[in-house]
Design an enzyme around this catalytic site. Structure first.
Site, PDB file in Angstrom:
ATOM      1  N   GLY A 542       0.829  -1.195   0.000  1.00  0.00           N
ATOM      2  CA  GLY A 542       0.000   0.000   0.000  1.00  0.00           C
ATOM      3  C   GLY A 542       0.854   1.231   0.000  1.00  0.00           C
ATOM      4  O   GLY A 542       2.082   1.173  -0.165  1.00  0.00           O
ATOM      5  N   GLY A 545       3.803   1.137   2.438  1.00  0.00           N
ATOM      6  CA  GLY A 545       4.910   0.220   2.209  1.00  0.00           C
ATOM      7  C   GLY A 545       4.403  -1.182   1.927  1.00  0.00           C
ATOM      8  O   GLY A 545       3.313  -1.354   1.371  1.00  0.00           O
ATOM      9  N   VAL A 547       3.827  -5.460   3.177  1.00  0.00           N
ATOM     10  CA  VAL A 547       3.577  -6.370   4.282  1.00  0.00           C
ATOM     11  C   VAL A 547       4.093  -7.753   3.895  1.00  0.00           C
ATOM     12  O   VAL A 547       3.820  -8.235   2.796  1.00  0.00           O
ATOM     13  CB  VAL A 547       2.077  -6.450   4.627  1.00  0.00           C
ATOM     14  CG1 VAL A 547       1.841  -7.453   5.749  1.00  0.00           C
ATOM     15  CG2 VAL A 547       1.552  -5.086   5.014  1.00  0.00           C
ATOM     16  N   LYS A 561       4.869  -5.306   8.823  1.00  0.00           N
ATOM     17  CA  LYS A 561       4.516  -4.112   8.065  1.00  0.00           C
ATOM     18  C   LYS A 561       5.762  -3.239   7.970  1.00  0.00           C
ATOM     19  O   LYS A 561       6.187  -2.624   8.946  1.00  0.00           O
ATOM     20  CB  LYS A 561       3.382  -3.375   8.771  1.00  0.00           C
ATOM     21  CG  LYS A 561       2.928  -2.091   8.095  1.00  0.00           C
ATOM     22  CD  LYS A 561       1.788  -1.472   8.902  1.00  0.00           C
ATOM     23  CE  LYS A 561       1.338  -0.151   8.308  1.00  0.00           C
ATOM     24  NZ  LYS A 561       0.253   0.464   9.115  1.00  0.00           N
ATOM     25  N   ASP A 687      -8.839   6.769  10.444  1.00  0.00           N
ATOM     26  CA  ASP A 687      -8.516   6.201   9.131  1.00  0.00           C
ATOM     27  C   ASP A 687      -9.190   4.834   8.969  1.00  0.00           C
ATOM     28  O   ASP A 687      -8.572   3.874   8.528  1.00  0.00           O
ATOM     29  CB  ASP A 687      -7.000   6.075   8.964  1.00  0.00           C
ATOM     30  CG  ASP A 687      -6.591   5.951   7.489  1.00  0.00           C
ATOM     31  OD1 ASP A 687      -7.404   6.327   6.625  1.00  0.00           O
ATOM     32  OD2 ASP A 687      -5.476   5.477   7.212  1.00  0.00           O
TER      33      ASP A 687
END
Length: 880
Positions: A542, A545, A547, A561, A687
């Site tokens: 994403g 960065g 995963v 992550k 978020d």
């Protein structure tokens, strides 16, 4: 050149003293007029006319004379002010002290209502204790009247609060209505002496909201801090008297130079102990009540026990032998109906007994009895003889809890368990439940023996391991440094990272201090677990960065992550996510194992969830038929073209039938209720979106990514920021446009997510011919009574649960209303999801129009909100 400000103040005080009397006494021939003051002998207190705050009304009051900020501790005419400066406080020949307006001498504003024989010499004097008293012939035999018998909102040193049983005089505190108005407010603190066992109550409009409980020798049962103060030489000493003549509480300051008082605060709705700090020129809050959820009177109902430290669980629980009265209400975090006995109607008979609850606040003693001549054994026998007796406890805990006996004869209300302090309480159980409890208790010691043996063996192994580790440390460390001192090549992106397990200095030290039990992982450990971040272990990517899936040496599967340097998530966001998740525990929140931070590398190590994010299932990529007969061409949200075979990602959407989607929705909502209401901290996520909801093997949702989250105080409702962060398309209008966020901002995001779950399409990529986004499209169909047309075709054309889906659409529209105050709370959302109730019609939804491919345009309508077509996380937008 202008004179010094302090010098001007000094000159002003000299002029004031010249025009005002400074005696401490009022006599028959020397009344007190507005503009004059009485000052006590040692100048500790002053009495005179004053106007509070911005008010112009005049009151007679007593205040601290040596405090730089005028602090009034007593008001005579609090509910009957004078509207001009013509007030006079004078003595009559009958000994009555009266306040009147000299312009209306026949109208008495306030009086002491004292009537005595004529001819005596009367005087009213302000004492250095702050008590204003009425004498007869300067007699020391007592006072005809004293202000301390009629307190307002403050209890100062040597001043009583309580009941004189002989005269019926009840001394209690009532808050000011506001800082500008000393009239009687809605909050009152009083000792309730009606029953056999007096106890302290805080009332709001004479309804109890907090109970200090009965006196246990050290202090009030519901204020365990008082036991600590009683055992130490603190600034004040508390004395409690309960005899046939009176019951009262009084505290004495150990140091006369210290100024401290107890008040009732209308603004906060609390009882406060505050102390003056001359250096700061302000009153500091030393103690207040109620201070948490469990402090609220009968929060968990009859027989319910409240414990605010039930981490990750509901604060209400039932004692042994009891169960929730209404289990569904407890599941929805409503324990007001309390608990009932499991074996109802069997309390009285052979074999019943008591279970000890420790560290308890004693229940409401309104229907309790006290006998100070009985010890705890005799108390238990007394209770067993009476079938109406529900429990018992010691009345005085100063001698190990063996002095005096209190027995309860009605429902046990307002029970609380403390983390420390409190006292033992014995609740009565029937024979069946007592036998079950005793059987469990008997098995427990054997378990402890086994545990002790296991721990002893483990300790020996640890010592042997440490000895071995010290022996090989140098050799192994040297070899490992040689292996890691170079670079390793990541076959996922050809990136070379310097491997040096030296954390980032003070930055990591500070992070370790604030994360508690969250583990710090060295980079070499993560490299080994993910096989050098290989492509085969990459499970997602994403804006933040990548995963990676990994496995630690102990076999634990993890998700790593790895934040990219261009993600916009800096050290503060990283620190926020680590420290925040470390303190949150809930089945619908992702579990954080630890973190790794070294040079430019920042990584978070989570539990591995095999089904990845909700978006992977929910948003099958836009299917575009190509010229290939056996394949299809896809275009993702970033307009990256690639081809896949039929039956890969598209099949995932069909795995989400409505039952699974509904359960996922409910799980997300419960996780948000925990963040907003039930956790020790009030968290605003900021978020919430499909990609931040992960699914475990059983498709249970877990909310993740707390880098943008904010912590709110328990009494805080909203906050404004100039740094708007989050994801366009999920932001509430007031947040995106003005930087104003609250729990209702998360509710808006949840509403968007619920619509996406129903439609199977992403808000930021959904457009139809009328050029509005997902919310606008749904709102248009809702107005035409065609809301079910939005349902994901993957759910099929036959909907057995159409009513439930329609209700969910309705709830989603309530969540995305343009007005934040109109949106429901997440606890209300859970209640609406779980119950088929009548829902209010939604007001105008918040959406914006897309006028061109270049951007989004705000319409002039008041209904326009602040959504966006861009689905990326932002962290630098400045709110107005």
């Amino acid at each position: 050149m202008f004179p010094d400000k302090n010098l001007l103040s000094f000159y002003f005080m000299l002029l004031l003293l010249r025009s005002c009397t400074s005696t401490s006494v009022i006599t028959l021939d020397k009344p007190l007029r507005d503009g004059h003051v009485l000052v006590s002998a040692e100048e500790n207190f002053a009495l005179g006319f004053f106007s509070p705050g911005n008010s112009s009304r005049r009151y007679v009051g007593i205040w601290y004379n040596k405090v730089s900020v005028q602090t009034v501790v007593w008001v005579a005419n609090r509910d009957n002010p004078i509207t001009n400066t013509s007030g006079v406080l004078s003595l009559q020949k009958t000994g009555n002290l009266v306040l009147f307006d000299s312009q209306k001498p026949d109208a008495v504003v306030w009086s002491t209502n004292v009537s005595n024989l004529l001819g005596a010499n009367y005087s009213a004097e302000l004492l250095d204790s702050g008590n204003f008293v009425l004498h007869q012939d300067n007699s020391n035999k007592g006072f005809l009247w004293q202000s301390s018998d009629f307190p307002t909102d403050a209890l100062i040193s040597n001043m009583k609060i309580g009941v004189d049983r002989r005269s019926g005089l009840n001394r209690f505190l009532t808050a000011w209505k506001s800082p500008d108005n000393p009239a009687s407010g809605s909050y009152t603190i009083m000792i309730d002496a009606n029953g056999s066992v007096p106890q302290l109550f805080l009332y709001r409009n004479w309804e109890p909201i907090w109970r200090g409980g009965p006196w246990n020798g050290y202090g009030w049962s519901g204020v365990p801090e008082m036991a600590v103060l009683a055992s130490s030489r603190f600034i004040f000493n508390v004395s409690y008297v309960d005899n046939p003549d009176e019951v009262y509480l009084v505290d004495y300051l150990r140091n006369a130079s210290v100024l401290s008082r107890m008040i009732v605060n209308e603004t906060t709705g609390t009882l406060q102990r505050i102390t003056w700090q001359e250096g700061d020129h302000k009153w500091l809050d030393f103690y207040s009540a109620p201070k948490d959820t469990c402090d609220h009177f009968s929060h968990c109902g009859p027989y319910g026990v409240c414990n605010i430290y039930n981490v990750g669980e509901y604060e209400c629980k039932c004692p042994p032998g009891f169960k929730p009265m209404v289990p569904r209400d407890w599941y929805l975090r409503d324990g007001s109906q309390g608990c009932v006995r499991i074996q109802q109607g069997q309390i009285c008979g052979n074999g019943e007994g008591f279970v000890k609850l420790t560290r308890m606040k004693l229940p409401d003693t309104s229907k309790a009895m006290r006998d100070m001549n009985l010890d705890t054994k005799a108390c238990a026998k007394l209770c067993l003889k009476n079938c109406s007796c529900m429990g018992y406890s010691a009345a005085d805990v100063r001698d190990g809890g063996s002095k005096g006996c209190i027995t309860w004869y009605s429902n046990l209300v307002d029970l609380r368990e403390f983390s420390s302090g409190g006292q033992d309480f014995y609740v009565r159980l029937d024979a069946v439940e007592l036998a079950k409890y005793l059987n469990k208790s008997k098995r427990f010691p054997g378990f402890l023996k086994i545990l002790f043996i296991v721990l002893l063996g483990a300790a020996i192994l640890v010592l042997l391991g440490l000895a071995y580790w010290f022996k090989i440390k140098r050799t192994k460390g040297k070899a490992q440094r040689k292996q890691e001192e170079g670079f390793f090549s990541s076959n996922s992106n050809n990136l070379r990272i310097s491997v040096n397990d030296t954390p980032m200095g003070d930055e990591v030290d500070n992070l370790r201090t604030s994360t508690g039990d969250v583990k710090f992982y060295y980079l070499s450990t993560i490299i080994d677990a993910t096989e050098n971040f290989s492509l085969t272990n990459k499970v997602g990517e994403g804006g933040f960065g990548c995963v990676y899936k990994g496995k630690l040496e102990n076999g634990q599967e993890i998700a790593v992550k790895r934040l990219s340097n261009t993600s916009g998530q800096g050290v503060e966001e990283f620190r926020n996510e680590v420290t925040l998740i470390a303190r949150l525990q809930h089945r619908n929140l992702v579990r954080l194992f630890g973190y790794c931070i070294q040079k430019e590398e920042k990584m978070l190590i989570y539990e591995y969830l095999p089904n990845k994010g909700l978006d992977c299932f929910l948003f099958s990529m836009t299917l575009l038929q190509s010229s290939f007969k056996h394949s299809y061409h896809y275009e993702d949200e970033h307009h990256t073209n690639f081809s896949v075979k039929i039956g890969s990602d598209k099949e995932k959407k069909y795995m989400l039938d409505w039952g699974k989607r509904y359960n996922i929705t409910l799980g997300i909502a419960r996780g948000m209720v925990y963040l907003h209401h039930d956790s020790r901290l009030r968290i605003i996520h900021r978020d919430l979106k499909a990609s931040n909801v992960l699914l475990d093997a059983q498709m249970n949702p877990k909310i993740s990514d707390f880098g943008m989250a904010r912590i709110f105080g328990s009494d805080q409702n909203e906050e404004t920021t100039r740094r708007v962060v989050g994801t366009y398309g999920y932001m509430s209008p007031e947040y995106a446009m003005e930087g104003l966020f609250s729990i209702k901002s998360d509710v808006f995001s949840f509403g968007i997510l619920l619509l996406e779950i129903i439609m199977g399409r992403k808000n930021s990529t959904y457009y139809v011919e009328n050029s509005v986004n997902l919310i606008g499209h749904v709102w248009d169909l809702w107005g035409k009574s065609k809301a079910l047309e939005i349902v994901d075709p993957a759910l099929g054309t036959s909907h057995e649960r159409e009513a439930e889906i329609h209700r969910c659409i309705h709830i989603a529209l309530l969540c995305v209303q343009e007005s934040a105050t109109a949106r429901p709370s997440m606890s209300e959302v859970v209640f609406m999801l779980c119950n088929e109730i009548s829902l209010p019609p939604p007001d105008q939804a918040a959406f914006i129009l897309r006028t061109s491919d270049k951007g989004l345009t705000n319409t002039s309508s008041s209904s326009v909100g602040a959504t966006s077509a861009n689905d990326f996380t932002i962290s630098t937008v400045e709110g107005r």
